[in-house]
Motif scaffolding. Structure first.
Motif, PDB file in Angstrom:
ATOM      1  N   ASP A   1      -0.398  15.699  27.160  1.00  0.00           N
ATOM      2  CA  ASP A   1       0.677  16.686  25.881  1.00  0.00           C
ATOM      3  C   ASP A   1       1.276  16.954  26.787  1.00  0.00           C
ATOM      4  O   ASP A   1       1.252  17.731  27.147  1.00  0.00           O
TER       5      ASP A   1
ATOM      6  N   GLU B   1       3.464  18.957  24.766  1.00  0.00           N
ATOM      7  CA  GLU B   1       3.686  19.964  24.286  1.00  0.00           C
ATOM      8  C   GLU B   1       3.466  21.335  24.561  1.00  0.00           C
ATOM      9  O   GLU B   1       2.992  21.948  23.696  1.00  0.00           O
TER      10      GLU B   1
ATOM     11  N   ARG C   1       2.874  23.936  17.110  1.00  0.00           N
ATOM     12  CA  ARG C   1       2.026  23.056  18.080  1.00  0.00           C
ATOM     13  C   ARG C   1       1.040  24.215  17.980  1.00  0.00           C
ATOM     14  O   ARG C   1      -0.482  22.937  18.364  1.00  0.00           O
TER      15      ARG C   1
END
Length: 190
Positions: free
Chosen positions: A130, A132, A153
């Motif tokens: 991921d 983010e 997020r």
């Protein structure tokens, strides 16, 4: 530390277990081995990973296993604790029975911690790619992670069920310090 059970040591383990069942985390690693029973290395982070950022700059995420998986272990931990307490208060306390109860408690507690570590490994694996979200610190046996990501997020991790709770980043440091204190003085009677 002596191998013979004593009331103080059992109460210490029981207290940690009770804390684990209430808070959803644990502070005692009874098995320092880095491998599981099947010989595979655990896929979790180091037990007490130093954070890569100042904890107040991140958010502490809590991940917990399914409560249906934990409930039977918690119930048995409570039953073993009650049996131990009753036996220590009776005049017929047998050292072998006490030791067997203490061993059973430690087995259950180890199983409890392993469930948390497996859930932590799952979470780490899920966010590994991921871009983010980054894990800046981890206490795998407690399911506690210091995360860095955008506010959006982070909220998504909670909405999507990736984590079970988000608390201020400073909480990570407090939990880490409590773990260090527990490791530094595991049995005050010895």
């Amino acid at each position: 530390m002596s191998n013979t059970p004593n009331r103080r040591r059992f109460l210490q383990l029981a207290g940690v277990g009770a804390t684990a069942s209430v808070a959803g985390c644990s502070q005692l690693n009874l098995d320092d081995d880095e491998t599981s029973d099947d010989g595979n290395e655990n896929a979790t982070s180091e037990e007490d990973q130093e954070p890569g950022i100042d904890p107040t700059d991140g958010i502490t995420a809590i991940v917990q296993p399914n409560q249906e998986e934990l409930a039977p272990i918690e119930q048995e931990l409570g039953a073993v604790e009650q049996e131990y307490m009753a036996l220590t208060q009776s005049e017929e306390a047998d050292e072998e029975e006490l030791e067997a109860l203490q061993d059973r408690y430690e087995e259950l507690y180890t199983e409890y911690v392993e469930i948390f570590e497996a859930r932590s490994a799952e979470f780490e694996s899920d966010v590994e790619d991921d871009d983010e979200l980054s894990i800046e610190g981890a206490i795998a046996d407690q399911g506690v992670f210091l995360l860095e990501a955008s506010d959006e997020r982070l909220v998504d991790t909670l909405r999507n069920g990736e984590v079970d709770g988000l608390v201020p980043g400073g909480e990570y440091e407090q939990i880490r310090q409590q773990g260090e204190e527990a490791e530094a003085d595991p049995d005050p009677e010895t």
